[in-house]
Scaffold this active site. Structure first.
Site, PDB file in Angstrom:
ATOM      1  N   ARG A 174      -6.741  16.397   2.690  1.00 37.33           N
ATOM      2  CA  ARG A 174      -6.344  15.056   3.149  1.00 37.33           C
ATOM      3  C   ARG A 174      -5.492  15.061   4.422  1.00 37.33           C
ATOM      4  O   ARG A 174      -4.617  14.206   4.598  1.00 37.33           O
ATOM      5  CB  ARG A 174      -5.599  14.294   2.040  1.00 37.33           C
ATOM      6  CG  ARG A 174      -6.395  14.115   0.760  1.00 37.33           C
ATOM      7  CD  ARG A 174      -7.624  13.256   0.955  1.00 37.33           C
ATOM      8  NE  ARG A 174      -8.406  13.192  -0.278  1.00 37.33           N
ATOM      9  CZ  ARG A 174      -9.441  13.985  -0.558  1.00 37.33           C
ATOM     10  NH1 ARG A 174      -9.830  14.910   0.320  1.00 37.33           N
ATOM     11  NH2 ARG A 174     -10.092  13.860  -1.698  1.00 37.33           N
ATOM     12  N   SER A 225      -5.492   5.733  -3.001  1.00 38.32           N
ATOM     13  CA  SER A 225      -4.625   6.699  -3.702  1.00 38.32           C
ATOM     14  C   SER A 225      -3.256   6.766  -3.035  1.00 38.32           C
ATOM     15  O   SER A 225      -3.161   6.920  -1.815  1.00 38.32           O
ATOM     16  CB  SER A 225      -5.261   8.091  -3.690  1.00 38.32           C
ATOM     17  OG  SER A 225      -6.481   8.090  -4.396  1.00 38.32           O
ATOM     18  N   GLU A 295       0.059  10.313  -0.277  1.00 38.07           N
ATOM     19  CA  GLU A 295      -1.160  10.398   0.534  1.00 38.07           C
ATOM     20  C   GLU A 295      -1.234   9.172   1.435  1.00 38.07           C
ATOM     21  O   GLU A 295      -1.672   9.258   2.575  1.00 38.07           O
ATOM     22  CB  GLU A 295      -2.394  10.447  -0.381  1.00 38.07           C
ATOM     23  CG  GLU A 295      -3.718  10.505   0.367  1.00 38.07           C
ATOM     24  CD  GLU A 295      -4.904  10.712  -0.560  1.00 38.07           C
ATOM     25  OE1 GLU A 295      -5.890   9.972  -0.404  1.00 38.07           O
ATOM     26  OE2 GLU A 295      -4.845  11.590  -1.423  1.00 38.07           O
TER      27      GLU A 295
END
Length: 302
Positions: A174, A225, A295
């Site tokens: 990510r 998320s 995130e």
């Protein structure tokens, strides 16, 4: 700032708004105003906007479709540049596609599946732009952008433009070099897909969409998320086992469908979300001695 506004308008470089609420441009529907909001009408015009911003030494920030983003209630100082219409071109040449940074990644995955190209099935429910997906190495269902990206054309903060290949993007979970070392805007990306059986690809896409619909709260405003998975653990599972699903602060609430999603349950502020994030971090550390990292990208005035 007025000088910049006038120049952008005179040169007809795109849409310009002063003190534009960023709640209008984020998927969680939260965010204070941008001093100046610009949506350039083409890559050439984006380059010209950036030249003017650098010339006037005004801070800037680029956004796409506003997913994976939490903007502070105080808004963002300087210029927010949105990549949208005009920076969403698509060119298909055999198995290589060139796509603008402002193109919807969901829309792209649908178009490619209908043409019998495989590689983007994982993106069937990711509500962001191609540029944002490259910037953060978006992924799901065991795959991510790093698996299919050949190269990306980047406009860096000093105004220079260059292509970075897959290795130079320094992808990891990510994240990419654009977050870690070299801030810049993804103007376009070249992806390599594979030809496959159309019915199988479309079926896989539908399965991924159905899974997201059944397990994630996209009927409420949310940012996607909130936490990175602290592998080998999963953020959502840790939050669920800690008994935090459904926990709320102000208008922000941890989804009862998925522990790693915070929804805007009604007039939530960025501070509500931040308070809830801190509560989750503290609780998970107390219970498991695991540090939770966000995130979602948190930006704007403190």
């Amino acid at each position: 700032m007025n000088s910049l506004v006038n120049k952008i308008k005179q040169l007809n470089l795109g849409k310009v708004k002063v003190n534009e609420p960023l709640a209008n441009h984020t998927t969680i529907k939260i965010g204070g105003p941008a001093d100046l909001f610009v949506e350039p009408s083409s890559i050439d015009n984006l380059e010209k906007v950036m030249d003017l911003v650098i010339e006037e030494q005004i801070p800037w920030r680029a956004i796409g479709r506003g997913s994976n983003l939490l903007v502070s209630d105080q808004g963002i100082e300087g210029v927010v540049i949105k990549l949208g219409a005009g920076i969403d071109h698509l060119e298909i040449k055999d198995q290589e596609i060139t796509v603008g940074g402002g193109h919807s990644i969901v829309s792209l995955s649908t178009i490619m599946s209908k043409k019998g190209f495989s590689g983007l099935e994982f993106a069937s429910g990711i509500p962001g732009s191609v540029g944002g997906a490259v910037y953060m190495n978006a992924g799901a269902h065991g795959s991510d952008i790093s698996k299919i990206l050949k190269k990306a054309r980047i406009l860096f903060e000093d105004g220079t433009i260059s292509w970075l290949n897959n290795e130079e993007m320094e992808f990891s979970y990510r994240t990419s070099v654009l977050q870690k070392k070299k801030p810049g805007i993804v103007l376009e990306a070249v992806l390599i897909l594979k030809e496959g059986e159309k019915s199988k690809i479309v079926g896989e896409m539908q399965k991924n969409k159905d899974y997201r619909k059944d397990t994630q709260p996209y009927n409420f405003p949310c940012a996607g998320s909130i936490f990175r998975n602290p592998l080998p653990n999963y953020a959502g599972k840790l939050i669920e086992v800690a008994g935090l699903k459904g926990y709320s602060m102000g208008g922000a609430k941890i989804s009862e469908m998925h522990g790693n999603f915070i929804i805007n349950a009604g007039n939530a502020t960025a501070q509500d979300v931040l308070n809830l994030i801190q509560h989750v971090k503290s609780t998970i550390f107390e219970l498991y001695e695991i540090h939770m990292e966000t995130e979602v990208e948190i930006i704007g005035r403190k």
